[in-house]
Design a protein around this motif. Sequence first.
Motif, PDB file in Angstrom:
ATOM      1  N   ASP A 127      13.133   4.417 -13.107  1.00 17.03           N
ATOM      2  CA  ASP A 127      11.610   4.438 -12.106  1.00 17.03           C
ATOM      3  C   ASP A 127      11.364   5.846 -12.032  1.00 17.03           C
ATOM      4  OD1 ASP A 127      10.799   1.647 -12.272  1.00 17.03           O
ATOM      5  OD2 ASP A 127      12.276   1.013 -10.624  1.00 17.03           O
ATOM      6  N   ARG A 128      10.501   6.535 -12.436  1.00 10.20           N
ATOM      7  CA  ARG A 128      10.279   7.636 -12.086  1.00 10.20           C
ATOM      8  C   ARG A 128       8.615   7.782 -11.858  1.00 10.20           C
ATOM      9  NH1 ARG A 128      14.907   7.546 -11.870  1.00 10.20           N
ATOM     10  NH2 ARG A 128      16.144   8.811 -12.924  1.00 10.20           N
ATOM     11  N   GLY A 129       8.026   8.742 -11.031  1.00 10.05           N
ATOM     12  CA  GLY A 129       6.762   9.471 -11.061  1.00 10.05           C
ATOM     13  C   GLY A 129       6.729  10.568 -12.031  1.00 10.05           C
ATOM     14  N   GLU A 130       5.948  11.376 -11.691  1.00  7.07           N
ATOM     15  CA  GLU A 130       5.652  12.613 -12.767  1.00  7.07           C
ATOM     16  C   GLU A 130       6.871  13.416 -12.534  1.00  7.07           C
ATOM     17  OE1 GLU A 130       1.606  14.301 -13.161  1.00  7.07           O
ATOM     18  OE2 GLU A 130       1.335  13.175 -10.986  1.00  7.07           O
ATOM     19  N   THR A 178       8.741  -2.255   2.873  1.00  6.12           N
ATOM     20  CA  THR A 178       8.039  -0.970   1.894  1.00  6.12           C
ATOM     21  C   THR A 178       9.391  -0.085   1.854  1.00  6.12           C
ATOM     22  OG1 THR A 178       7.123   0.227   3.667  1.00  6.12           O
ATOM     23  CG2 THR A 178       5.698  -1.401   2.837  1.00  6.12           C
ATOM     24  N   LYS A 179       9.041   0.635   0.724  1.00 10.07           N
ATOM     25  CA  LYS A 179      10.086   1.575   0.220  1.00 10.07           C
ATOM     26  C   LYS A 179       9.987   2.853   1.116  1.00 10.07           C
ATOM     27  CE  LYS A 179       8.164   3.540  -4.094  1.00 10.07           C
ATOM     28  NZ  LYS A 179       7.980   4.837  -3.898  1.00 10.07           N
ATOM     29  N   THR A 217      -1.493   2.283  -9.217  1.00 12.19           N
ATOM     30  CA  THR A 217      -1.398   3.925  -9.041  1.00 12.19           C
ATOM     31  C   THR A 217       0.292   3.735  -8.726  1.00 12.19           C
ATOM     32  OG1 THR A 217      -1.969   3.507  -6.635  1.00 12.19           O
ATOM     33  CG2 THR A 217      -3.764   4.412  -8.210  1.00 12.19           C
ATOM     34  N   ARG A 218       1.046   3.362  -9.583  1.00 17.60           N
ATOM     35  CA  ARG A 218       2.618   3.266  -9.370  1.00 17.60           C
ATOM     36  C   ARG A 218       3.124   4.646  -9.260  1.00 17.60           C
ATOM     37  NH1 ARG A 218       6.534  -0.249 -11.049  1.00 17.60           N
ATOM     38  NH2 ARG A 218       8.124   0.439 -12.026  1.00 17.60           N
ATOM     39  N   PHE A 219       3.730   4.898  -7.974  1.00 22.38           N
ATOM     40  CA  PHE A 219       4.579   6.036  -7.708  1.00 22.38           C
ATOM     41  C   PHE A 219       3.429   7.642  -7.629  1.00 22.38           C
ATOM     42  CE2 PHE A 219       8.100   3.657 -10.058  1.00 22.38           C
ATOM     43  CZ  PHE A 219       8.204   3.147  -8.879  1.00 22.38           C
ATOM     44  N   SER A 220       2.232   7.365  -7.029  1.00 25.04           N
ATOM     45  CA  SER A 220       1.365   8.222  -7.212  1.00 25.04           C
ATOM     46  C   SER A 220       1.522   8.893  -5.892  1.00 25.04           C
ATOM     47  CB  SER A 220       0.040   7.860  -7.480  1.00 25.04           C
ATOM     48  OG  SER A 220      -0.414   6.932  -6.372  1.00 25.04           O
ATOM     49  N   GLU A 221       2.097   8.655  -4.801  1.00 24.25           N
ATOM     50  CA  GLU A 221       2.015   8.917  -3.553  1.00 24.25           C
ATOM     51  C   GLU A 221       3.186   9.979  -3.576  1.00 24.25           C
ATOM     52  OE1 GLU A 221       5.012   6.216  -3.100  1.00 24.25           O
ATOM     53  OE2 GLU A 221       3.305   6.405  -4.168  1.00 24.25           O
ATOM     54  N   GLU A 222       3.287  10.815  -2.553  1.00 26.86           N
ATOM     55  CA  GLU A 222       4.615  11.818  -2.416  1.00 26.86           C
ATOM     56  C   GLU A 222       5.706  10.914  -1.500  1.00 26.86           C
ATOM     57  OE1 GLU A 222       5.532  14.445  -3.334  1.00 26.86           O
ATOM     58  OE2 GLU A 222       3.771  14.999  -4.503  1.00 26.86           O
ATOM     59  N   SER A 223       6.897  11.081  -2.203  1.00 26.29           N
ATOM     60  CA  SER A 223       7.997  10.392  -1.287  1.00 26.29           C
ATOM     61  C   SER A 223       8.174  11.095  -0.051  1.00 26.29           C
ATOM     62  CB  SER A 223       9.334  10.237  -2.282  1.00 26.29           C
ATOM     63  OG  SER A 223       9.377  11.678  -2.479  1.00 26.29           O
ATOM     64  N   PRO A 224       8.968  10.399   0.913  1.00 27.14           N
ATOM     65  CA  PRO A 224       9.440  11.103   2.268  1.00 27.14           C
ATOM     66  C   PRO A 224      10.245  12.362   1.899  1.00 27.14           C
ATOM     67  CG  PRO A 224       9.701   8.990   2.402  1.00 27.14           C
ATOM     68  CD  PRO A 224       9.735   9.021   0.806  1.00 27.14           C
ATOM     69  N   TRP A 225       9.906  13.517   2.723  1.00 23.38           N
ATOM     70  CA  TRP A 225      10.686  14.642   2.538  1.00 23.38           C
ATOM     71  C   TRP A 225      12.189  14.398   2.821  1.00 23.38           C
ATOM     72  CZ3 TRP A 225       9.567  19.438   1.081  1.00 23.38           C
ATOM     73  CH2 TRP A 225      10.665  20.586   1.452  1.00 23.38           C
ATOM     74  N   GLY A 249       0.804  -1.162  -0.120  1.00 20.68           N
ATOM     75  CA  GLY A 249      -0.032  -0.154   0.187  1.00 20.68           C
ATOM     76  C   GLY A 249       0.917   1.272  -0.032  1.00 20.68           C
ATOM     77  N   LYS A 250       2.142   1.228   0.652  1.00 19.73           N
ATOM     78  CA  LYS A 250       2.921   2.421   0.546  1.00 19.73           C
ATOM     79  C   LYS A 250       3.638   2.933  -0.855  1.00 19.73           C
ATOM     80  CE  LYS A 250       2.694   3.123   4.930  1.00 19.73           C
ATOM     81  NZ  LYS A 250       1.912   1.859   5.392  1.00 19.73           N
ATOM     82  N   THR A 251       3.401   1.604  -1.832  1.00 15.98           N
ATOM     83  CA  THR A 251       4.061   1.556  -2.952  1.00 15.98           C
ATOM     84  C   THR A 251       2.965   1.972  -4.222  1.00 15.98           C
ATOM     85  OG1 THR A 251       5.800   0.350  -2.568  1.00 15.98           O
ATOM     86  CG2 THR A 251       5.079   0.552  -4.776  1.00 15.98           C
ATOM     87  N   ALA A 252       1.766   1.303  -4.017  1.00 15.07           N
ATOM     88  CA  ALA A 252       0.592   1.456  -5.016  1.00 15.07           C
ATOM     89  C   ALA A 252      -0.619   1.776  -4.036  1.00 15.07           C
ATOM     90  CB  ALA A 252       0.467   0.318  -5.666  1.00 15.07           C
TER      91      ALA A 252
END
Length: 337
Positions: A292-295, A224-225, A185-193, A139-142
């Motif tokens: 591997d990239r998001g937006e 999880t990443k 939803t691959r890489f849709s969430e914000e990564s850690p600051w 869930g933390k990834t998708a």
Amino acid sequence: MSALIPEGLTPADEGTHLCPPGFDGLWGDTFWVSVVDPEANVHGINHFHLTNKGYARLTAFYVIDGEHQWYGNKIPFDAGQGGITSFGDERISYEVVRPFEEIRIRLDGTRFAFDLTFTGRFQAFNYDNFERDPMKNVGKTAVVHGGHWEQALAVTGTVELRHGPNRGDVRQIDSFGFRDRSWSTRFSEESPWADSQRPDRQAHFWPSISLPERHISLMGITATKTTGDQEAVVAGFVSDKDGSREVKSAEMVPVVGDLRTQSSFGYRIELADGEVLNVRTTEHYGTIKLWDRGENDLENRFDCYEPFVAFEVEETGERGVGVCEYSVIPPRPRWQA
């Protein structure tokens, strides 16, 4: 309908899938297709990410004669109404010829080119048919997991070298491949600051083990990443002339040394009928890392390594080839500029 299509899937699942209603984040289909041919000294991953945000990333990562030769492009992409089975740019193209039975991938590059046909060796495996699919537990990834299936392949065709000391060579390809089709939803969430102080940890392992009479695939989520928490979820399947069936259990032999430069791997697998297999790698042909990239094009979201290897099953003496994908978190370097 083709015998290579498992329960729960249809020929339409070769194509792209629409984003679920109510979700406006990054959604996309990913296509992962490998080729490992020691005789030709050509090993590669073709990886495509087709998104709902107006773009697609198209990549071919190859190790030829021990040297990295890669192609990558980001292009405008219209997801339309879904169901897209052929796509590409002026260099690389992907085409479904016969659903679950034959696909064709071509590259007309300046450094190297190829024309490869991938045919289904055995029935695909639909991870949604059983509850232990690790993709449902990340869930933390998708945020939203759509679907996930995999299939053992044979690959034939040619690779042409257009640069370097062997310019003009045309290599015949006749070996094994593998593919993964996922939509989420691959890489849709914000990564850690900030994650620069976190120690390296393996996040997952995913070997594709192509043997002459069967194929074995395993997927284990170890952390999880984003959090590094242990997930301890392992699944997988074996495919042969009788179809594709889940394995009972599997584990990876702990690695020694730098997680990011691994070249030797081992796995212990228990099949549903009680057969126990210890599989180890005997040769390492090279390793690539996916794009591997998001937006955000400048942010590396995931360090995912793809070592090309030869395998041996200790109990039976079976020999084969494949890929021992694994990931390490956090990504290093994170910012690519």
